[in-house]
Motif scaffolding. Structure first.
Motif, PDB file in Angstrom:
ATOM      1  N   ASP A  92       0.856  -1.181   0.000  1.00  0.00           N
ATOM      2  CA  ASP A  92       0.000   0.000   0.000  1.00  0.00           C
ATOM      3  C   ASP A  92       0.888   1.227   0.000  1.00  0.00           C
ATOM      4  OD1 ASP A  92      -2.240   1.570   0.059  1.00  0.00           O
ATOM      5  OD2 ASP A  92      -2.562   1.396   2.214  1.00  0.00           O
ATOM      6  N   GLY A  93       0.366   2.336  -0.497  1.00  0.00           N
ATOM      7  CA  GLY A  93       1.146   3.568  -0.504  1.00  0.00           C
ATOM      8  C   GLY A  93       2.393   3.428  -1.354  1.00  0.00           C
ATOM      9  N   GLN A  94       3.552   3.688  -0.739  1.00  0.00           N
ATOM     10  CA  GLN A  94       4.816   3.627  -1.462  1.00  0.00           C
ATOM     11  C   GLN A  94       5.449   2.234  -1.453  1.00  0.00           C
ATOM     12  OE1 GLN A  94       6.041   6.202  -3.235  1.00  0.00           O
ATOM     13  NE2 GLN A  94       4.167   7.293  -2.669  1.00  0.00           N
ATOM     14  N   THR A  95       4.876   1.316  -0.723  1.00  0.00           N
ATOM     15  CA  THR A  95       5.457  -0.017  -0.620  1.00  0.00           C
ATOM     16  C   THR A  95       4.857  -0.955  -1.657  1.00  0.00           C
ATOM     17  OG1 THR A  95       5.787   0.277   1.752  1.00  0.00           O
ATOM     18  CG2 THR A  95       5.868  -1.973   0.915  1.00  0.00           C
ATOM     19  N   GLY A  96       5.720  -1.536  -2.492  1.00  0.00           N
ATOM     20  CA  GLY A  96       5.279  -2.471  -3.508  1.00  0.00           C
ATOM     21  C   GLY A  96       5.864  -3.851  -3.258  1.00  0.00           C
ATOM     22  N   LEU A  97       5.282  -4.856  -3.873  1.00  0.00           N
ATOM     23  CA  LEU A  97       5.746  -6.230  -3.742  1.00  0.00           C
ATOM     24  C   LEU A  97       6.593  -6.575  -4.957  1.00  0.00           C
ATOM     25  CD1 LEU A  97       5.627  -8.936  -2.205  1.00  0.00           C
ATOM     26  CD2 LEU A  97       3.606  -9.503  -3.572  1.00  0.00           C
ATOM     27  N   PHE A  98       7.860  -6.911  -4.708  1.00  0.00           N
ATOM     28  CA  PHE A  98       8.798  -7.213  -5.778  1.00  0.00           C
ATOM     29  C   PHE A  98       9.087  -8.709  -5.772  1.00  0.00           C
ATOM     30  CE2 PHE A  98      13.171  -7.574  -7.454  1.00  0.00           C
ATOM     31  CZ  PHE A  98      12.968  -7.022  -8.705  1.00  0.00           C
TER      32      PHE A  98
END
Length: 219
Positions: A92-98
């Motif tokens: 969510d927000g600035q955190t992404g799943l890589f």
């Protein structure tokens, strides 16, 4: 001798009573109709939200099952990626799943004639993978994140693989996802929900799935 014929009719009081009764009945019908329309609209929005949650859940679980690397990152190219441990991670927000997926096609370029041709299976030690005698196939980076997409005019949940970006859910401002890896590293819990606009200490998880991780992580 002239006779007089009397014409009977409604009195003013009777007319007022009839009009009042009619107004009450019509008003009740209108309120019932509005209530039905609101209920139908609410059901439609609920079904659409459930479909969005299920679609995002399907995309994420599909890639997590075959991932060889699971991390979080604030960069679309995975720069500064942080390996995911057993602590819950919210996308969510600035955190992404890589995610790092094993490559098994001869080419990742759509215009290439080998785009749909799989590589042969390569067995090295106790591991079977796709590749050639020169080595294993190059890993494929996949990034899940929330971002404003100009073409859609709203915040969307997107999946980016190499240079190709795909919109999974539109109007995803309040859509959140969370993954939790089990300590044994063989399974993962994925949860997806829409945050309440009224605020909630503990968000209601509307869709979730516990999946088995098929590949050993090499990150």
């Amino acid at each position: 001798m002239k006779t007089t014929t009397r014409v009977s009719g409604f009195t003013m009081a009777e007319m007022m009573i009839a009009m009042t009764g009619s107004a009450i009945i019509i008003g009740a019908l209108m309120f019932s109709s509005i209530g039905l329309q609101r209920a139908f609209r609410a059901s439609e929005l609920y079904a659409a939200a459930q479909a969005d949650q299920r679609r995002l859940l399907d995309y994420m679980t599909r890639d997590l099952r075959r991932a060889v690397g699971i991390a979080t990152s604030t960069s679309v190219v995975g720069g500064g990626a942080t390996k995911v441990g057993t602590a819950p991670v919210t996308v969510d927000g600035q955190t992404g799943l890589f995610l790092t997926l094993p490559g098994f096609y001869k080419s990742n370029t759509p215009s290439s004639p080998d785009f749909d041709d799989p590589l042969p299976v390569l067995v090295t030690g106790h591991r079977a993978d796709y590749g050639t005698q020169a080595g294993q196939a190059s890993a494929v980076p996949v990034f899940f994140r929330k971002a404003f997409v100009a073409g859609e005019g709203c915040v969307c949940f997107v999946r980016q693989e190499a240079d190709a970006q795909e919109v999974i859910v539109r109007n995803a401002e309040d859509l959140c996802a969370r993954i939790t890896l089990n300590p044994d590293g063989t399974s993962c819990l994925v949860e997806v929900w829409f945050a309440s606009p009224f605020g909630s200490i503990r968000p209601l998880v509307a869709a979730h799935d516990e999946i088995m991780l098929r590949n050993n992580r090499v990150d």
